[in-house]
Design a protein around this motif. Structure first.
Motif, PDB file in Angstrom:
ATOM      1  N   SER A  41      37.790  75.439 106.892  1.00 55.92           N
ATOM      2  CA  SER A  41      37.864  74.096 107.488  1.00 55.92           C
ATOM      3  C   SER A  41      36.771  73.262 106.856  1.00 55.92           C
ATOM      4  O   SER A  41      35.601  73.652 106.849  1.00 55.92           O
ATOM      5  CB  SER A  41      37.635  74.160 109.005  1.00 55.92           C
ATOM      6  OG  SER A  41      38.699  74.815 109.638  1.00 55.92           O
ATOM      7  N   LEU A  42      37.147  72.125 106.297  1.00 49.69           N
ATOM      8  CA  LEU A  42      36.197  71.212 105.667  1.00 49.69           C
ATOM      9  C   LEU A  42      35.827  70.136 106.679  1.00 49.69           C
ATOM     10  O   LEU A  42      36.700  69.470 107.234  1.00 49.69           O
ATOM     11  CB  LEU A  42      36.816  70.599 104.416  1.00 49.69           C
ATOM     12  CG  LEU A  42      35.898  69.796 103.518  1.00 49.69           C
ATOM     13  CD1 LEU A  42      34.741  70.646 103.011  1.00 49.69           C
ATOM     14  CD2 LEU A  42      36.688  69.259 102.327  1.00 49.69           C
ATOM     15  N   LEU A  43      34.526  69.988 106.944  1.00 51.30           N
ATOM     16  CA  LEU A  43      34.043  69.098 108.000  1.00 51.30           C
ATOM     17  C   LEU A  43      33.127  68.029 107.429  1.00 51.30           C
ATOM     18  O   LEU A  43      32.233  68.339 106.631  1.00 51.30           O
ATOM     19  CB  LEU A  43      33.262  69.910 109.043  1.00 51.30           C
ATOM     20  CG  LEU A  43      33.884  71.236 109.488  1.00 51.30           C
ATOM     21  CD1 LEU A  43      32.934  71.991 110.389  1.00 51.30           C
ATOM     22  CD2 LEU A  43      35.206  71.003 110.163  1.00 51.30           C
ATOM     23  N   THR A  44      33.334  66.798 107.853  1.00 50.64           N
ATOM     24  CA  THR A  44      32.430  65.732 107.430  1.00 50.64           C
ATOM     25  C   THR A  44      32.213  64.756 108.578  1.00 50.64           C
ATOM     26  O   THR A  44      33.056  64.637 109.476  1.00 50.64           O
ATOM     27  CB  THR A  44      32.945  65.005 106.165  1.00 50.64           C
ATOM     28  OG1 THR A  44      31.896  64.231 105.603  1.00 50.64           O
ATOM     29  CG2 THR A  44      34.135  64.114 106.466  1.00 50.64           C
ATOM     30  N   ILE A  45      31.076  64.104 108.530  1.00 53.97           N
ATOM     31  CA  ILE A  45      30.747  63.075 109.517  1.00 53.97           C
ATOM     32  C   ILE A  45      30.448  61.805 108.740  1.00 53.97           C
ATOM     33  O   ILE A  45      29.998  61.855 107.588  1.00 53.97           O
ATOM     34  CB  ILE A  45      29.558  63.501 110.406  1.00 53.97           C
ATOM     35  CG1 ILE A  45      28.307  63.736 109.577  1.00 53.97           C
ATOM     36  CG2 ILE A  45      29.930  64.757 111.198  1.00 53.97           C
ATOM     37  CD1 ILE A  45      27.064  64.059 110.397  1.00 53.97           C
ATOM     38  N   VAL A  46      30.727  60.660 109.370  1.00 52.95           N
ATOM     39  CA  VAL A  46      30.578  59.411 108.612  1.00 52.95           C
ATOM     40  C   VAL A  46      30.237  58.252 109.522  1.00 52.95           C
ATOM     41  O   VAL A  46      30.647  58.216 110.681  1.00 52.95           O
ATOM     42  CB  VAL A  46      31.864  59.115 107.795  1.00 52.95           C
ATOM     43  CG1 VAL A  46      33.039  58.830 108.697  1.00 52.95           C
ATOM     44  CG2 VAL A  46      31.653  58.002 106.801  1.00 52.95           C
ATOM     45  N   ARG A  47      29.484  57.335 108.961  1.00 56.28           N
ATOM     46  CA  ARG A  47      29.256  56.039 109.577  1.00 56.28           C
ATOM     47  C   ARG A  47      29.009  55.044 108.456  1.00 56.28           C
ATOM     48  O   ARG A  47      28.024  55.126 107.728  1.00 56.28           O
ATOM     49  CB  ARG A  47      28.072  56.050 110.512  1.00 56.28           C
ATOM     50  CG  ARG A  47      27.887  54.618 111.017  1.00 56.28           C
ATOM     51  CD  ARG A  47      26.943  54.433 112.085  1.00 56.28           C
ATOM     52  NE  ARG A  47      26.902  52.983 112.309  1.00 56.28           N
ATOM     53  CZ  ARG A  47      26.321  52.442 113.298  1.00 56.28           C
ATOM     54  NH1 ARG A  47      25.735  53.178 114.188  1.00 56.28           N
ATOM     55  NH2 ARG A  47      26.313  51.150 113.429  1.00 56.28           N
ATOM     56  N   GLY A  74      39.341  77.077 111.081  1.00 47.53           N
ATOM     57  CA  GLY A  74      39.119  78.001 109.972  1.00 47.53           C
ATOM     58  C   GLY A  74      38.085  79.074 110.273  1.00 47.53           C
ATOM     59  O   GLY A  74      37.219  78.909 111.126  1.00 47.53           O
ATOM     60  N   GLU A  75      38.183  80.160 109.523  1.00 51.49           N
ATOM     61  CA  GLU A  75      37.218  81.253 109.629  1.00 51.49           C
ATOM     62  C   GLU A  75      35.876  80.859 109.019  1.00 51.49           C
ATOM     63  O   GLU A  75      34.822  81.315 109.444  1.00 51.49           O
ATOM     64  CB  GLU A  75      37.782  82.469 108.893  1.00 51.49           C
ATOM     65  CG  GLU A  75      36.881  83.665 108.866  1.00 51.49           C
ATOM     66  CD  GLU A  75      37.477  84.795 108.030  1.00 51.49           C
ATOM     67  OE1 GLU A  75      36.722  85.375 107.233  1.00 51.49           O
ATOM     68  OE2 GLU A  75      38.682  85.093 108.181  1.00 51.49           O
ATOM     69  N   VAL A  76      35.927  80.001 108.003  1.00 45.74           N
ATOM     70  CA  VAL A  76      34.724  79.501 107.343  1.00 45.74           C
ATOM     71  C   VAL A  76      34.643  77.996 107.568  1.00 45.74           C
ATOM     72  O   VAL A  76      35.639  77.287 107.425  1.00 45.74           O
ATOM     73  CB  VAL A  76      34.746  79.813 105.825  1.00 45.74           C
ATOM     74  CG1 VAL A  76      33.597  79.124 105.093  1.00 45.74           C
ATOM     75  CG2 VAL A  76      34.703  81.319 105.594  1.00 45.74           C
ATOM     76  N   LEU A  77      33.449  77.538 107.937  1.00 43.24           N
ATOM     77  CA  LEU A  77      33.201  76.106 108.107  1.00 43.24           C
ATOM     78  C   LEU A  77      32.459  75.606 106.876  1.00 43.24           C
ATOM     79  O   LEU A  77      31.390  76.129 106.539  1.00 43.24           O
ATOM     80  CB  LEU A  77      32.361  75.845 109.355  1.00 43.24           C
ATOM     81  CG  LEU A  77      32.902  76.391 110.675  1.00 43.24           C
ATOM     82  CD1 LEU A  77      31.920  76.088 111.810  1.00 43.24           C
ATOM     83  CD2 LEU A  77      34.276  75.830 110.971  1.00 43.24           C
ATOM     84  N   ALA A  78      33.019  74.620 106.208  1.00 42.18           N
ATOM     85  CA  ALA A  78      32.377  74.009 105.048  1.00 42.18           C
ATOM     86  C   ALA A  78      31.984  72.588 105.439  1.00 42.18           C
ATOM     87  O   ALA A  78      32.842  71.725 105.593  1.00 42.18           O
ATOM     88  CB  ALA A  78      33.323  73.997 103.857  1.00 42.18           C
ATOM     89  N   PHE A  79      30.702  72.365 105.646  1.00 45.00           N
ATOM     90  CA  PHE A  79      30.189  71.046 106.001  1.00 45.00           C
ATOM     91  C   PHE A  79      29.866  70.308 104.704  1.00 45.00           C
ATOM     92  O   PHE A  79      29.199  70.860 103.826  1.00 45.00           O
ATOM     93  CB  PHE A  79      28.906  71.170 106.827  1.00 45.00           C
ATOM     94  CG  PHE A  79      29.103  71.730 108.200  1.00 45.00           C
ATOM     95  CD1 PHE A  79      29.241  70.887 109.294  1.00 45.00           C
ATOM     96  CD2 PHE A  79      29.128  73.098 108.412  1.00 45.00           C
ATOM     97  CE1 PHE A  79      29.409  71.400 110.576  1.00 45.00           C
ATOM     98  CE2 PHE A  79      29.292  73.624 109.689  1.00 45.00           C
ATOM     99  CZ  PHE A  79      29.426  72.768 110.768  1.00 45.00           C
ATOM    100  N   ILE A  80      30.335  69.070 104.589  1.00 44.98           N
ATOM    101  CA  ILE A  80      30.038  68.284 103.393  1.00 44.98           C
ATOM    102  C   ILE A  80      29.824  66.830 103.810  1.00 44.98           C
ATOM    103  O   ILE A  80      30.590  66.287 104.609  1.00 44.98           O
ATOM    104  CB  ILE A  80      31.164  68.415 102.340  1.00 44.98           C
ATOM    105  CG1 ILE A  80      30.772  67.740 101.020  1.00 44.98           C
ATOM    106  CG2 ILE A  80      32.494  67.913 102.875  1.00 44.98           C
ATOM    107  CD1 ILE A  80      31.682  68.108  99.852  1.00 44.98           C
ATOM    108  N   ASP A  81      28.769  66.230 103.295  1.00 44.05           N
ATOM    109  CA  ASP A  81      28.483  64.836 103.619  1.00 44.05           C
ATOM    110  C   ASP A  81      29.524  63.925 102.978  1.00 44.05           C
ATOM    111  O   ASP A  81      30.085  64.241 101.921  1.00 44.05           O
ATOM    112  CB  ASP A  81      27.091  64.436 103.141  1.00 44.05           C
ATOM    113  CG  ASP A  81      25.988  64.884 104.090  1.00 44.05           C
ATOM    114  OD1 ASP A  81      26.308  65.473 105.146  1.00 44.05           O
ATOM    115  OD2 ASP A  81      24.819  64.644 103.769  1.00 44.05           O
TER     116      ASP A  81
END
Length: 182
Positions: free
Chosen positions: A5-11, A81-88
């Motif tokens: 799972s690809l995760l991002t946060i934004v503002r 997802g089994e793996v969390l991929a955090f990306i800005d």
């Protein structure tokens, strides 16, 4: 199907987010899903198609302009997802990013940072060729140079940066996520 799972946060970084999504679409192995949390702003009506399911959420927090920890925890809570991929949002992954990150997380059972490079300021407003990223980017000034074979290299915890990292979802949950009081 990938189990990342690809995760991002934004503002306020629409153009950067759009470039990230285009980079995800060019992955050799697409993520299972992409989870995007918008902090104290509306979710855009349209986003570029990254080639995988996209889940968007809004986090409004009147006490914090940038509730970074809470936003990352919210994204992780939605991920399957089994793996969390955090990306800005201002990162653009190379085409092997998810394959390499997934492999490294599963190999080490640890928290794995990606090799982060920075684009020149003049290129941030344009869509560029991803094949040229190595020619127009420079290493993070506080990270050691990665080995030529892009191997795994242990680093002291003081060098950890949240711009791009992966961890098993079970380990993230066991750790309790990010400390939201920080």
């Amino acid at each position: 199907m990938s189990n990342v799972s690809l995760l991002t946060i934004v503002r306020g970084r629409r153009l950067q987010l759009f470039n990230l999504l285009r980079g995800v679409a060019e992955q050799r192995s697409r993520p299972r899903e992409m989870v995007i949390v918008f902090m104290n702003e509306d979710i855009p009506k349209q986003l570029p198609d990254p080639g995988c399911p996209v889940y968007t959420m809004q986090l409004n927090d009147a006490r914090h302009q940038l509730p970074l920890a809470a936003a990352r925890n919210l994204a992780a809570s939605r991920a399957a997802g089994e793996v969390l991929a955090f990306i800005d949002a201002d990162c653009i992954p190379n085409e092997d990013y998810l394959v390499r990150l997934d492999y490294a997380v599963k190999l080490t059972h640890g928290l794995v940072m990606a090799d982060i490079r920075y684009l020149s300021e003049t290129l941030e407003s344009d869509r560029w060729s991803y094949r040229r990223l190595d020619q127009i980017s420079s290493p993070h000034p506080r990270h050691p140079i990665m080995p030529d074979n892009h191997g795994i290299m242990p680093l002291p915890h003081q060098l950890f940066r949240v711009a791009s990292f992966g961890i098993r979802a079970a380990d993230f949950a066991r750790l309790g996520g990010f400390d939201e009081s920080y």
